[in-house]
Design an enzyme around this catalytic site. Structure first.
Site: not given
Ligand code: HPA
Length: 273
Positions: A31, A62, A84, A86-87, A114, A212-213, A236, A248
């Site tokens: 991302s 993406h 992903h 989650y998709e 990310a 998440m990947s 973050n 996001h």
């Molecule tokens: N948690 C999960 N996935 C992420 C985060 C997070 O804080 N930041 C970017 N992808």
């Protein structure tokens, strides 16, 4: 499973007909990190929708295309967008592009993402070399019948992230004056970000960053004996580390801001892989 092999072969034949050359390295751009693909020379773009049996990418930030081009004389295929769990894809679908890459002849993979920083040493904008991972997705892409043509039933994940590649990344980062942290990446299913209580738990498990990947992709790549380098962009601080919510848009924005360090580091590392 036989079916999957044939489908991957068909997609690999299709890509071979579109690309000038078999790429040496596959780079997966997380991302906000897609800009690397635009820095490749003599590039050819292939929309995911054209590649047989490949899912389409649904996440904002993406693009959903593969850009194949050159850097430092090496042919590289860069994926702008991944798939992903989650998709709603199965992990087999989400990692299918790696099966295609392997049958195309690619043996080296760079996975980027990310991630949220858990360890106090990490700050937004930091780059973190992935030393190891923790799979907290409660699923594995190798579940089900094993196709021995791809790899063994019980693949080893010791040194899943190639020690030589990690050494190269550290050396090149030092040479270029780019700070590079390192640590353990934990993957959760998502798409909700974690709760502060979950982050406290994951910190106790020994993870430094969360996302998440990447973990399913590393498992599938290692299943086929591909060598993997993983780099997280800390976009973050994870939930509860600061008293502020995560969104996001901020994740994408920080991803874009690190481009001035992330892109030169990737070029330098690729030249030595
Ligand atoms: N948690 C999960 N996935 C992420 C985060 C997070 O804080 N930041 C970017 N992808």
């Amino acid at each position: 499973m036989t079916d999957n092999y044939e489908k991957a072969l068909e997609a690999a034949h299709f890509l071979r007909s579109k690309l000038p050359k078999v790429p040496e390295i596959l780079v997966v751009l997380g991302s906000g990190l897609g800009a690397f693909a635009d820095t490749l020379e003599q590039s050819v773009r292939v929309d995911y929708r054209l590649i047989p049996h490949l899912p389409t990418s649904t996440v904002v930030g993406h693009h959903g295309r593969q850009v194949c081009g050159y850097t430092g004389g090496k042919c590289v295929a860069a994926m702008q967008g991944r798939f992903h769990f989650y998709e709603g894809y199965t992990l087999q679908q989400a990692t299918f592009y790696l099966r295609i890459a392997k049958l195309l002849g690619i043996e080296k993979v760079i996975l980027t993402n990310a991630a949220g920083g858990i360890d106090p040493s990490l700050a937004p904008g930091d780059l973190m070399l992935i030393d190891d991972h923790i799979n907290l997705m409660a699923a594995n892409p190798l579940q089900g019948l094993n196709d021995e043509r791809f790899g063994p039933r019980f693949p080893d994940l010791t040194d899943a992230y190639d020690p030589d590649y990690r050494a190269i990344a550290r050396e090149e980062a030092a040479r270029l004056g780019i700070p590079l942290k390192s640590g353990v990446y934990a993957a959760l299913l998502g798409p909700s970000y974690e709760t502060p209580a979950e982050i406290r738990m994951i910190r106790c498990f020994g993870a430094h960053a969360v996302g998440m990947s990447t973990v399913p992709e590393t498992i599938v790549a290692r299943h086929m004996g591909m060598r993997v380098l993983g780099i997280s962009c800390i976009t973050n601080l994870a939930a509860g580390v600061l008293d502020q919510p995560i969104n996001h848009e901020d994740v994408l924005e920080v991803g874009r801001q690190v481009a001035d360090r992330f892109i030169p580091l990737l070029h330098a590392v690729i030249a030595r892989m």
